[in-house]
Design an enzyme around this catalytic site. Structure first.
Site, PDB file in Angstrom:
ATOM      1  N   LYS A 146       0.827  -1.206   0.000  1.00  0.00           N
ATOM      2  CA  LYS A 146       0.000   0.000   0.000  1.00  0.00           C
ATOM      3  C   LYS A 146       0.864   1.259   0.000  1.00  0.00           C
ATOM      4  O   LYS A 146       0.651   2.164  -0.797  1.00  0.00           O
ATOM      5  CB  LYS A 146      -0.943  -0.016   1.202  1.00  0.00           C
ATOM      6  CG  LYS A 146      -1.910   1.137   1.251  1.00  0.00           C
ATOM      7  CD  LYS A 146      -1.412   2.232   2.169  1.00  0.00           C
ATOM      8  CE  LYS A 146      -2.392   3.396   2.182  1.00  0.00           C
ATOM      9  NZ  LYS A 146      -1.921   4.472   3.075  1.00  0.00           N
ATOM     10  N   ASP A 203      -6.322   0.397   0.413  1.00  0.00           N
ATOM     11  CA  ASP A 203      -6.369   0.369   1.868  1.00  0.00           C
ATOM     12  C   ASP A 203      -7.729  -0.170   2.294  1.00  0.00           C
ATOM     13  O   ASP A 203      -8.493  -0.658   1.469  1.00  0.00           O
ATOM     14  CB  ASP A 203      -6.120   1.771   2.440  1.00  0.00           C
ATOM     15  CG  ASP A 203      -7.105   2.768   1.878  1.00  0.00           C
ATOM     16  OD1 ASP A 203      -8.188   2.339   1.419  1.00  0.00           O
ATOM     17  OD2 ASP A 203      -6.824   3.966   1.890  1.00  0.00           O
TER      18      ASP A 203
END
Length: 212
Positions: free
Chosen positions: A120, A138
């Site tokens: 991420k 996310d």
DNA sequence: AACTCGGGGCA
DNA sequence: TGCCCAGAGTT
């Protein structure tokens, strides 16, 4: 979701929140990298508060190392997971100096090799700092993509893969920003505000008609 | 896949 | 007061 609906989906999200990305506040790739490491499982307000004072003192790997673990912790004490984050940030700074000439590397492989940097975080840096059309999945995006039916998947990686397939090129660069804001302010985890949602008519969520 | 780190925000 | 949050590393 059909391609035409996807296009409408992102057009409306863009119209909903046209303001620039909050990550643009950071002046360098290094500041962005540190800020995104700090933001894991933390609110952006707490990260903004910490980085505002931190980057006045340490805006390079050298200065960050000079600050030391105690000095760094003093700035980020009010952020969750601060012990491991302080450790990871300093270890990352050492690697930047030893292997990358003090710069933030531009490859996914080198980024994910940095302590505290996962998929991420690497995707955010690649997108915001280096202009690559990545989408950082996310918890917000994972929820929105699944709930709406935009890009359903069992794992974040699967959602990311399907988003890259389905999101039109014109929306790719900013897609993760719009999706995150939508998930944060409208398509929330607990009580989604479907009455105020600009894409409710495109949404596949069965519970969208629920009261509240 | 499950577990841990963790203070702050919010209902 | 209880639960969740702009995750990553370890087992």
């Amino acid at each position: 979701m059909p391609p035409e609906a996807v296009r409408t989906f992102f057009s409306r999200l863009r119209a909903e929140r046209p303001e620039p990305r909050s990550e643009l506040r950071y002046r360098t790739p290094f500041e962005l990298l540190v800020a995104v490491i700090l933001s894991a499982q933390a609110t952006d307000a707490s990260v903004n508060k910490a980085t505002e004072t931190l980057f006045r003192v340490a805006d390079t790997p050298e200065k960050m190392l000079a600050l030391g673990e105690e000095g760094l912790r003093r700035h980020i004490r009010h952020i969750g997971l601060h012990n491991s984050k302080a450790r990871n940030i300093l270890a990352t700074c050492r690697i930047l100096l030893e292997r990358h000439g003090g710069e933030v590397p531009r490859s996914r492989e080198a980024l994910e090799a940095l302590p505290g940097v996962g998929r991420k975080t690497a995707n955010v840096v690649l997108n915001v700092a280096f202009g690559e059309p990545t989408i950082a999945v996310d918890t917000h995006i994972f929820r929105v993509a699944n709930r709406t039916g935009l890009a359903p998947g069992r794992t974040p990686r699967e959602v990311e893969r399907r988003l890259l397939e389905v999101v039109p090129e014109t929306f790719r660069r900013h897609a993760h920003h719009w999706l995150i804001l939508h998930g944060r302010y409208v398509c929330t985890a607990r009580r989604p505000r479907c009455g105020a949602c600009p894409v409710a008519d495109l949404c596949a969520w069965e519970g969208k008609a629920a009261p509240g």
